[in-house]
Design a protein around this motif. Structure first.
Motif, PDB file in Angstrom:
ATOM      1  N   ILE A 259      50.613  54.392  76.390  1.00 28.42           N
ATOM      2  CA  ILE A 259      51.304  53.145  75.891  1.00 28.42           C
ATOM      3  C   ILE A 259      50.558  52.528  74.661  1.00 28.42           C
ATOM      4  O   ILE A 259      51.184  52.351  73.723  1.00 28.42           O
ATOM      5  N   ALA A 260      49.146  52.387  74.798  1.00 27.97           N
ATOM      6  CA  ALA A 260      48.481  51.962  73.965  1.00 27.97           C
ATOM      7  C   ALA A 260      48.662  52.782  72.271  1.00 27.97           C
ATOM      8  O   ALA A 260      48.797  52.299  71.270  1.00 27.97           O
ATOM      9  N   LEU A 261      48.205  54.173  72.610  1.00 35.68           N
ATOM     10  CA  LEU A 261      48.293  55.239  71.359  1.00 35.68           C
ATOM     11  C   LEU A 261      49.662  55.190  70.814  1.00 35.68           C
ATOM     12  O   LEU A 261      50.020  55.284  69.730  1.00 35.68           O
ATOM     13  N   GLU A 262      50.755  55.128  71.589  1.00 36.25           N
ATOM     14  CA  GLU A 262      52.073  55.142  71.195  1.00 36.25           C
ATOM     15  C   GLU A 262      52.429  53.998  70.391  1.00 36.25           C
ATOM     16  O   GLU A 262      53.450  54.145  69.846  1.00 36.25           O
ATOM     17  N   SER A 263      51.954  52.899  70.708  1.00 32.67           N
ATOM     18  CA  SER A 263      52.420  51.592  70.122  1.00 32.67           C
ATOM     19  C   SER A 263      51.525  51.321  69.083  1.00 32.67           C
ATOM     20  O   SER A 263      51.753  50.303  68.215  1.00 32.67           O
ATOM     21  N   GLY A 264      50.705  52.309  68.729  1.00 37.38           N
ATOM     22  CA  GLY A 264      49.774  51.932  67.436  1.00 37.38           C
ATOM     23  C   GLY A 264      48.509  51.375  67.502  1.00 37.38           C
ATOM     24  O   GLY A 264      47.913  51.026  66.517  1.00 37.38           O
ATOM     25  N   PHE A 265      47.888  51.505  68.673  1.00 34.08           N
ATOM     26  CA  PHE A 265      46.404  50.697  69.124  1.00 34.08           C
ATOM     27  C   PHE A 265      45.486  51.834  68.970  1.00 34.08           C
ATOM     28  O   PHE A 265      45.623  52.871  69.316  1.00 34.08           O
ATOM     29  N   GLU A 266      44.285  51.430  68.776  1.00 35.08           N
ATOM     30  CA  GLU A 266      43.159  52.497  68.414  1.00 35.08           C
ATOM     31  C   GLU A 266      42.798  52.947  69.741  1.00 35.08           C
ATOM     32  O   GLU A 266      42.446  54.163  69.798  1.00 35.08           O
ATOM     33  N   SER A 267      42.802  52.152  70.776  1.00 36.82           N
ATOM     34  CA  SER A 267      42.466  52.722  72.225  1.00 36.82           C
ATOM     35  C   SER A 267      42.917  51.682  73.221  1.00 36.82           C
ATOM     36  O   SER A 267      43.470  50.796  72.963  1.00 36.82           O
ATOM     37  N   ALA A 268      42.656  51.850  74.537  1.00 40.54           N
ATOM     38  CA  ALA A 268      43.215  51.284  75.554  1.00 40.54           C
ATOM     39  C   ALA A 268      42.617  49.739  75.566  1.00 40.54           C
ATOM     40  O   ALA A 268      43.137  48.922  76.020  1.00 40.54           O
ATOM     41  N   SER A 269      41.258  49.915  75.399  1.00 39.28           N
ATOM     42  CA  SER A 269      40.551  48.544  75.438  1.00 39.28           C
ATOM     43  C   SER A 269      41.133  47.424  74.279  1.00 39.28           C
ATOM     44  O   SER A 269      41.148  46.166  74.418  1.00 39.28           O
ATOM     45  N   HIS A 270      41.385  48.234  73.090  1.00 39.77           N
ATOM     46  CA  HIS A 270      41.723  47.309  72.057  1.00 39.77           C
ATOM     47  C   HIS A 270      43.024  46.898  72.167  1.00 39.77           C
ATOM     48  O   HIS A 270      43.559  45.748  72.124  1.00 39.77           O
ATOM     49  N   PHE A 271      43.940  47.915  72.717  1.00 38.39           N
ATOM     50  CA  PHE A 271      45.206  47.315  73.291  1.00 38.39           C
ATOM     51  C   PHE A 271      45.178  46.105  74.568  1.00 38.39           C
ATOM     52  O   PHE A 271      45.845  45.084  74.133  1.00 38.39           O
ATOM     53  N   SER A 272      44.351  46.201  75.185  1.00 36.34           N
ATOM     54  CA  SER A 272      44.163  45.313  76.428  1.00 36.34           C
ATOM     55  C   SER A 272      43.809  43.895  75.858  1.00 36.34           C
ATOM     56  O   SER A 272      44.385  42.966  76.493  1.00 36.34           O
ATOM     57  N   ARG A 273      42.842  43.832  74.850  1.00 37.46           N
ATOM     58  CA  ARG A 273      42.312  42.608  74.511  1.00 37.46           C
ATOM     59  C   ARG A 273      43.440  42.045  73.591  1.00 37.46           C
ATOM     60  O   ARG A 273      43.589  40.721  73.715  1.00 37.46           O
ATOM     61  N   LYS A 274      44.240  42.717  72.806  1.00 37.36           N
ATOM     62  CA  LYS A 274      45.345  42.167  71.930  1.00 37.36           C
ATOM     63  C   LYS A 274      46.221  41.596  72.953  1.00 37.36           C
ATOM     64  O   LYS A 274      46.955  40.444  72.570  1.00 37.36           O
ATOM     65  N   PHE A 275      46.906  42.369  73.650  1.00 40.01           N
ATOM     66  CA  PHE A 275      47.940  41.987  74.601  1.00 40.01           C
ATOM     67  C   PHE A 275      47.425  40.706  75.426  1.00 40.01           C
ATOM     68  O   PHE A 275      48.484  39.950  75.658  1.00 40.01           O
ATOM     69  N   ARG A 276      46.445  40.711  75.969  1.00 40.29           N
ATOM     70  CA  ARG A 276      45.962  39.554  76.751  1.00 40.29           C
ATOM     71  C   ARG A 276      46.029  38.402  76.039  1.00 40.29           C
ATOM     72  O   ARG A 276      46.287  37.294  76.320  1.00 40.29           O
ATOM     73  N   LYS A 277      45.561  38.517  74.632  1.00 45.53           N
ATOM     74  CA  LYS A 277      45.219  37.321  74.013  1.00 45.53           C
ATOM     75  C   LYS A 277      46.738  36.551  73.495  1.00 45.53           C
ATOM     76  O   LYS A 277      46.900  35.504  73.423  1.00 45.53           O
ATOM     77  N   HIS A 278      47.668  37.311  73.380  1.00 37.32           N
ATOM     78  CA  HIS A 278      49.081  37.329  73.199  1.00 37.32           C
ATOM     79  C   HIS A 278      49.928  36.653  74.371  1.00 37.32           C
ATOM     80  O   HIS A 278      50.592  35.715  74.120  1.00 37.32           O
ATOM     81  N   TYR A 279      49.675  37.430  75.377  1.00 36.17           N
ATOM     82  CA  TYR A 279      50.681  37.090  76.665  1.00 36.17           C
ATOM     83  C   TYR A 279      49.864  36.528  77.720  1.00 36.17           C
ATOM     84  O   TYR A 279      50.546  36.132  78.880  1.00 36.17           O
ATOM     85  N   GLN A 280      48.619  36.438  77.676  1.00 34.96           N
ATOM     86  CA  GLN A 280      47.740  35.915  78.878  1.00 34.96           C
ATOM     87  C   GLN A 280      47.678  36.571  79.975  1.00 34.96           C
ATOM     88  O   GLN A 280      47.195  36.125  80.842  1.00 34.96           O
ATOM     89  N   PHE A 281      47.990  37.760  79.718  1.00 34.10           N
ATOM     90  CA  PHE A 281      47.822  38.828  80.960  1.00 34.10           C
ATOM     91  C   PHE A 281      47.498  40.238  80.469  1.00 34.10           C
ATOM     92  O   PHE A 281      47.721  40.221  79.411  1.00 34.10           O
ATOM     93  N   THR A 282      46.697  40.837  81.082  1.00 33.69           N
ATOM     94  CA  THR A 282      46.424  42.239  80.928  1.00 33.69           C
ATOM     95  C   THR A 282      47.471  43.052  80.991  1.00 33.69           C
ATOM     96  O   THR A 282      48.657  42.780  81.799  1.00 33.69           O
ATOM     97  N   PRO A 283      47.657  44.282  80.163  1.00 32.73           N
ATOM     98  CA  PRO A 283      48.795  45.151  80.245  1.00 32.73           C
ATOM     99  C   PRO A 283      49.086  45.513  81.710  1.00 32.73           C
ATOM    100  O   PRO A 283      50.063  45.797  82.262  1.00 32.73           O
ATOM    101  N   THR A 284      48.062  45.633  82.598  1.00 33.84           N
ATOM    102  CA  THR A 284      48.191  46.162  83.975  1.00 33.84           C
ATOM    103  C   THR A 284      48.692  45.201  84.824  1.00 33.84           C
ATOM    104  O   THR A 284      49.701  45.115  85.772  1.00 33.84           O
ATOM    105  N   GLU A 285      48.255  43.821  84.733  1.00 32.01           N
ATOM    106  CA  GLU A 285      48.592  42.861  85.263  1.00 32.01           C
ATOM    107  C   GLU A 285      50.294  42.441  85.035  1.00 32.01           C
ATOM    108  O   GLU A 285      50.871  42.172  85.922  1.00 32.01           O
ATOM    109  N   TYR A 286      50.225  42.503  83.665  1.00 28.49           N
ATOM    110  CA  TYR A 286      52.024  42.472  83.170  1.00 28.49           C
ATOM    111  C   TYR A 286      52.784  43.441  83.927  1.00 28.49           C
ATOM    112  O   TYR A 286      53.845  42.923  84.521  1.00 28.49           O
ATOM    113  N   ARG A 287      52.490  44.375  84.014  1.00 32.32           N
ATOM    114  CA  ARG A 287      53.175  45.567  84.606  1.00 32.32           C
ATOM    115  C   ARG A 287      53.595  45.509  86.133  1.00 32.32           C
ATOM    116  O   ARG A 287      54.496  45.671  86.532  1.00 32.32           O
TER     117      ARG A 287
END
Length: 304
Positions: A259-287
Motif C-alpha cells: 500500500i505504501a509503494l502503490e500510494s507513492g511513499f518511499e517505504s513502509a516506515s515513511h508511510f507509517s510516520r506520515k499516516f500517523r501524523k495525519h490520522y493519529q493512528f498507524t496504518p495497522t491500527e487504522y485497518r
C-alpha cells in the motif's frame, strides 16, 4: 446533525445555527468532494477569491481542495445541508458502473453554482438528501445484523449515485449552472492538480512537476498556495494519504508495504510516520479498528 455511518460519506442535514458569531466560521479546504445546499439565512460564500451572495435553494458542487467557507449574517438563522464524500471511494464504484463522467462537476477546482433549479428537480434532490439522512440515522442508531447494515450502506450509496446523476445533468445546463472562479490562475492550478492526481504515486519534485507543465516553479508554487491554502507538495501528500486510506479499507489482502509503494511513499516506515501524523493512528491500527471507531478527517460543522 452529522452522520457518518459510512466512513467515506458524511452528512450534515439541515444544520441550523442561530446564536453565532461570524468568527465561528472558517475558510478551509479538505480532500473530500462536497455538495452544499443553502436553505435559509443571509449568507455570502467564499470560494477562493470569489464571493457569492447565496440565494435560497442554491447548490454548490465543490472540489474540497479549493479554499471555501460561509460568512452568514449574525442575528439570522443559518440553515444548510452538506454532504462530503471520498473521491477514491466513489470513483471505485462508478468506474465499475462505467459512468466516471458523473464526477466531472467535482474534478479539478471547477466549482459550480446551481441556481434557479426547477421545482420538480429541486424536490427530487431534496428528497434524496432526506432519504440519505434517514438511512444514515437508521444505520447509526440501531443494533442491526451485519446483513442489514450492508443493505443499508448499499441503499445509501445508491441514493448518493442517483443524486450525482442529477447534479451532473444540471451542471451541463447553462440555465442553472454557473462556473465559479474561472481565472487564469485557477486554470494553472487546475493543471497542476490534474497532473498530480495522475502521477502522485511517483517520486516527484517541484522541478519535475513544473517542467512537465511548462510553468515556472516559483510562479506555480505561489499561485497554488494562494488558491488552495496549501503547498503543491502538501497537496500531493494529501492525495497519497487519501489513496492509502482507501486501500487500507478496501484491500485487506494488501500488505502495508504494498500500500505504501502503490500510494507513492518511499517505504513502509515513511508511510507509517506520515499516516500517523495525519490520522493519529498507524496504518495497522487504522485497518484493525471497527468502522465506527475509525478517525474522521472531515470538518466540524461550523466550517460549512
Amino acid at each position: 446533525m452529522m452522520n457518518k455511518s459510512i466512513e467515506n460519506l458524511y452528512v450534515y442535514y439541515r444544520n441550523i445555527d442561530i446564536n453565532f458569531h461570524k468568527s465561528d466560521f472558517f475558510i478551509h479546504s479538505h480532500d473530500y468532494f462536497e455538495i452544499y445546499m443553502f436553505h435559509k439565512g443571509d449568507c455570502k460564500y467564499l470560494i477562493n477569491d470569489h464571493v457569492i451572495q447565496l440565494h435560497e435553494n442554491d447548490i454548490i458542487v465543490m472540489n474540497g481542495s479549493a479554499l471555501h467557507g460561509p460568512t452568514p449574517t449574525e442575528g439570522q438563522p443559518y440553515e444548510r445541508t452538506v454532504i462530503e464524500f471520498s473521491p477514491e471511494w466513489m470513483r471505485s464504484i462508478i468506474n465499475q458502473l462505467n459512468v466516471p463522467e458523473i464526477l466531472t462537476p467535482f474534478d479539478q477546482l471547477g466549482n459550480i453554482l446551481l441556481r434557479d433549479i426547477n421545482v420538480q428537480q429541486f424536490e427530487e434532490i431534496h428528497s434524496l438528501l432526506q432519504k440519505i439522512n434517514i438511512k444514515q440515522l437508521n444505520l447509526e442508531n440501531s443494533a442491526k445484523k451485519s446483513i442489514e447494515k450492508r443493505m443499508l450502506k448499499g441503499e445509501i450509496t445508491t441514493l448518493l449515485i442517483e443524486l450525482l446523476f442529477i447534479l451532473y445533468a444540471l451542471s451541463k445546463s447553462k440555465l442553472t449552472s454557473m462556473p465559479v472562479g474561472n481565472t487564469n490562475k485557477m486554470k494553472h492550478v487546475n493543471k497542476v492538480i490534474t497532473w498530480i492526481d495522475y502521477h502522485y504515486s511517483q517520486n516527484l519534485t517541484l522541478d519535475e512537476i513544473s517542467d512537465h507543465l511548462h510553468i515556472s516553479k516559483y510562479y506555480m508554487s505561489r499561485i497554488f498556495k494562494d488558491i488552495t491554502g496549501i503547498t503543491v507538495m502538501q497537496y500531493m501528500m494529501q492525495r497519497r494519504l487519501l489513496r492509502s486510506k482507501y486501500l487500507l479499507e478496501m484491500h485487506p489482502e494488501k500488505s502495508i508495504l504494498d500500500i505504501a509503494l502503490e500510494s507513492g511513499f518511499e517505504s513502509a516506515s515513511h508511510f507509517s510516520r506520515k499516516f500517523r501524523k495525519h490520522y493519529q493512528f498507524t496504518p495497522t491500527e487504522y485497518r484493525n479498528r471497527d468502522d465506527d471507531d475509525k478517525p474522521s478527517n472531515t470538518l466540524i460543522n461550523h466550517f460549512s
